[in-house]
Design a protein around this motif. Sequence first.
Motif, PDB file in Angstrom:
ATOM      1  N   UNK A 223     -23.400  29.179  79.953  1.00  0.00           N
ATOM      2  CA  UNK A 223     -23.101  28.320  80.411  1.00  0.00           C
ATOM      3  C   UNK A 223     -22.711  28.461  81.513  1.00  0.00           C
ATOM      4  N   UNK A 224     -21.988  29.993  81.333  1.00  0.00           N
ATOM      5  CA  UNK A 224     -21.771  30.967  82.724  1.00  0.00           C
ATOM      6  C   UNK A 224     -22.890  31.456  82.772  1.00  0.00           C
ATOM      7  N   UNK A 225     -23.961  31.926  82.231  1.00  0.00           N
ATOM      8  CA  UNK A 225     -24.704  33.051  83.012  1.00  0.00           C
ATOM      9  C   UNK A 225     -25.526  31.508  83.731  1.00  0.00           C
ATOM     10  N   UNK A 226     -25.488  30.961  83.075  1.00  0.00           N
ATOM     11  CA  UNK A 226     -26.646  29.501  84.022  1.00  0.00           C
ATOM     12  C   UNK A 226     -25.530  29.063  85.420  1.00  0.00           C
ATOM     13  N   UNK A 227     -24.031  28.950  85.679  1.00  0.00           N
ATOM     14  CA  UNK A 227     -23.817  28.559  86.534  1.00  0.00           C
ATOM     15  C   UNK A 227     -23.663  29.588  87.672  1.00  0.00           C
ATOM     16  N   UNK A 228     -23.336  30.974  87.564  1.00  0.00           N
ATOM     17  CA  UNK A 228     -23.567  31.919  88.654  1.00  0.00           C
ATOM     18  C   UNK A 228     -24.968  31.830  89.390  1.00  0.00           C
ATOM     19  N   UNK A 229     -25.681  31.257  88.608  1.00  0.00           N
ATOM     20  CA  UNK A 229     -27.201  30.995  89.425  1.00  0.00           C
ATOM     21  C   UNK A 229     -27.087  30.689  91.277  1.00  0.00           C
ATOM     22  N   UNK A 230     -27.310  31.519  92.259  1.00  0.00           N
ATOM     23  CA  UNK A 230     -27.644  31.243  93.443  1.00  0.00           C
ATOM     24  C   UNK A 230     -28.538  30.140  93.583  1.00  0.00           C
ATOM     25  N   UNK A 231     -28.891  29.900  92.721  1.00  0.00           N
ATOM     26  CA  UNK A 231     -29.960  28.683  93.012  1.00  0.00           C
ATOM     27  C   UNK A 231     -29.508  27.412  92.999  1.00  0.00           C
ATOM     28  N   UNK A 232     -28.217  27.325  91.825  1.00  0.00           N
ATOM     29  CA  UNK A 232     -27.517  25.898  92.618  1.00  0.00           C
ATOM     30  C   UNK A 232     -27.480  25.048  93.599  1.00  0.00           C
ATOM     31  N   UNK A 233     -27.075  24.660  93.411  1.00  0.00           N
ATOM     32  CA  UNK A 233     -26.650  23.612  94.723  1.00  0.00           C
ATOM     33  C   UNK A 233     -25.175  23.690  94.958  1.00  0.00           C
ATOM     34  N   UNK A 234     -24.362  24.139  94.082  1.00  0.00           N
ATOM     35  CA  UNK A 234     -23.116  24.287  93.330  1.00  0.00           C
ATOM     36  C   UNK A 234     -23.393  25.135  93.012  1.00  0.00           C
ATOM     37  N   UNK A 235     -22.205  26.550  92.959  1.00  0.00           N
ATOM     38  CA  UNK A 235     -22.637  27.471  91.668  1.00  0.00           C
ATOM     39  C   UNK A 235     -20.847  28.262  91.270  1.00  0.00           C
ATOM     40  N   UNK A 236     -20.419  29.155  90.710  1.00  0.00           N
ATOM     41  CA  UNK A 236     -19.435  30.241  90.294  1.00  0.00           C
ATOM     42  C   UNK A 236     -19.877  31.388  91.165  1.00  0.00           C
ATOM     43  N   UNK A 237     -18.733  31.654  91.534  1.00  0.00           N
ATOM     44  CA  UNK A 237     -18.464  32.969  91.894  1.00  0.00           C
ATOM     45  C   UNK A 237     -17.734  34.292  91.405  1.00  0.00           C
ATOM     46  N   UNK A 238     -18.400  34.608  90.305  1.00  0.00           N
ATOM     47  CA  UNK A 238     -16.858  35.727  90.000  1.00  0.00           C
ATOM     48  C   UNK A 238     -16.299  35.722  91.091  1.00  0.00           C
ATOM     49  N   UNK A 239     -16.232  36.786  92.236  1.00  0.00           N
ATOM     50  CA  UNK A 239     -15.038  37.485  92.959  1.00  0.00           C
ATOM     51  C   UNK A 239     -14.578  36.122  93.428  1.00  0.00           C
ATOM     52  N   UNK A 240     -14.799  35.190  93.000  1.00  0.00           N
ATOM     53  CA  UNK A 240     -13.729  33.678  93.351  1.00  0.00           C
ATOM     54  C   UNK A 240     -13.030  33.110  92.390  1.00  0.00           C
ATOM     55  N   UNK A 241     -13.710  33.356  90.862  1.00  0.00           N
ATOM     56  CA  UNK A 241     -12.827  33.541  89.712  1.00  0.00           C
ATOM     57  C   UNK A 241     -11.447  33.954  90.002  1.00  0.00           C
ATOM     58  N   UNK A 242     -11.528  35.149  91.051  1.00  0.00           N
ATOM     59  CA  UNK A 242     -10.770  36.026  90.658  1.00  0.00           C
ATOM     60  C   UNK A 242      -9.018  36.267  91.750  1.00  0.00           C
ATOM     61  N   UNK A 243      -9.624  34.932  92.787  1.00  0.00           N
ATOM     62  CA  UNK A 243      -9.080  34.808  93.566  1.00  0.00           C
ATOM     63  C   UNK A 243      -7.795  33.584  94.297  1.00  0.00           C
ATOM     64  N   UNK A 244      -7.132  33.790  94.576  1.00  0.00           N
ATOM     65  CA  UNK A 244      -6.488  31.560  94.497  1.00  0.00           C
ATOM     66  C   UNK A 244      -6.587  31.393  96.219  1.00  0.00           C
ATOM     67  N   UNK A 245      -6.356  29.948  95.889  1.00  0.00           N
ATOM     68  CA  UNK A 245      -6.828  29.318  96.625  1.00  0.00           C
ATOM     69  C   UNK A 245      -6.075  27.889  96.030  1.00  0.00           C
ATOM     70  N   UNK A 246      -4.937  28.287  96.941  1.00  0.00           N
ATOM     71  CA  UNK A 246      -4.554  26.842  96.999  1.00  0.00           C
ATOM     72  C   UNK A 246      -4.650  25.653  97.012  1.00  0.00           C
ATOM     73  N   UNK A 247      -5.022  25.759  98.171  1.00  0.00           N
ATOM     74  CA  UNK A 247      -5.553  24.444  98.388  1.00  0.00           C
ATOM     75  C   UNK A 247      -6.466  23.454  98.188  1.00  0.00           C
ATOM     76  N   UNK A 248      -7.343  24.136  97.574  1.00  0.00           N
ATOM     77  CA  UNK A 248      -9.058  23.775  96.423  1.00  0.00           C
ATOM     78  C   UNK A 248      -8.016  23.514  95.215  1.00  0.00           C
ATOM     79  N   UNK A 249      -6.945  24.335  94.426  1.00  0.00           N
ATOM     80  CA  UNK A 249      -6.584  24.012  93.841  1.00  0.00           C
ATOM     81  C   UNK A 249      -5.337  22.890  93.565  1.00  0.00           C
ATOM     82  N   UNK A 250      -5.045  22.316  94.164  1.00  0.00           N
ATOM     83  CA  UNK A 250      -4.498  21.032  94.495  1.00  0.00           C
ATOM     84  C   UNK A 250      -5.432  20.093  94.065  1.00  0.00           C
TER      85      UNK A 250
END
Length: 462
Positions: A223-250
């Motif tokens: 599922x993780x491999x499929x989630x990072x696929x760029x063709x998805x309308x929304x996707x998981x970006x590896x670099x953003x997994x290791x960043x801290x976005x307080x507003x989005x987390x809230x």
Amino acid sequence: MEKSLINRIIEPKKQIPEDRKRFSNIELKNLILPIIVEQFLALLVGIADTLMVSHVGEAAVSSVSLVNQLNNVFIMVFSALASGGAVVASQYIGSNEREKGTQAASQLVMIIGMISVVTTVLLLMFGRQVFGLLFGQVEEAVLESGLVYLRISAYSFPFLAVYNACAGLFRSMGKTKVIMEVSIIMNIINVAGNAIGVFALHAGVAGVAYPSLISRIFASVVMMVLAVNKNNPIKVEIRQIFTWKPQMILRIFHIAIPNSVENGLFQIAKVALSSIIATFGTVQIAANGVAQSFWSMAALFCLAMGPAFITVIGQYMGAGDTEGAEYYMRKLLRLTYLGGFLWNLLLFLMMPFVLKLYSLSDEAVRLVMILGLLHNTFNALFCPVAFSVANGMRAAGDVHFTMYASIFATVVCRTALSVLFGVYFELGVIGITIAMVCDWAIKAFLVLLRWRSGKWKEFKVI
């Protein structure tokens, strides 16, 4: 003719223009059917676990049943976090803000991964103390088997959490077929592993625990491999997994925390009730454990409709179309009642035949049938409103009301009534089940009042 009849049953009287209907009947079918199959396979694994381990003995069945009550506390918290992320993601899809949707997806994976790892470490360190605190009065054989099952289950939590996060994101995109396909393979691994572990290796409860661990590792990686696929309308970006976005987390926590508290307290109440059930003796514990496998399967249709409510209502609320959200809330509710009634009836009629596969005493079988009749009847009556409509309200952002309603109905009413019926009136597990039904009725009444008030449309998530 048959199709026309079904359409007449599920179509609300108050319509919206065709050009505002984001989901046709075919699109709803393509969204819902894979969720049903996925949930069916997941629940089938639970039944397979209980069925196979029943051949080890009633002590093994009891231990698996008790530990699953504790495991479900954490699993429901992971699911609630995933649902919170799915609500935010679906609203971003509805408002066509794909970049923010990707950011929400990535932060969700980070949050749920961290929480699940901490949970695993704590359970491995203090598992015996937790088990002893909750189920200290059980027989020694049940305790030892339970600890083995608990430790192996704990290792799978990070993988299960990541799988749930990715699955929630794919549901928000309406891509439920992908989840179904992964689930099929995951459950084939699990069931085959159970058979090998119990019947070939004679590994007891470990024989059903390790296959679950292996299957969850497989599913999370895929599922993780499929989630990072760029063709998805929304996707998981590896670099953003290791960043801290307080507003989005809230934003995610705004939905996820009340949902997690609600689901967590719901499961904790069930664990507390399991402590009461543990005093009723091995036969009643075993009957309750087997009955819960049937209950989970009987609740399938209603549970499967929950993610559909989140996807559809979330997209409409993200687009600011509250009239469209109301239309689909009514349509999906009608569909939930129709499917839930037919499914509960079918499952109850099948119970006597399936029970012949279990190695249970006649007394335990009789108890399972009584519990099944109570559960299936009132599940079809109350749960579409109590749970499915509540999911639609969560998708709109009305999360605090559903949390308070659930805490009152489950933690307060269900616990008190369980003691009253189960212990004081000496009805045992039958009394515990009657209390559960009362919980559903109270919650359904509160949710119905809130829904009819229209206040759920006034919330803003993004």
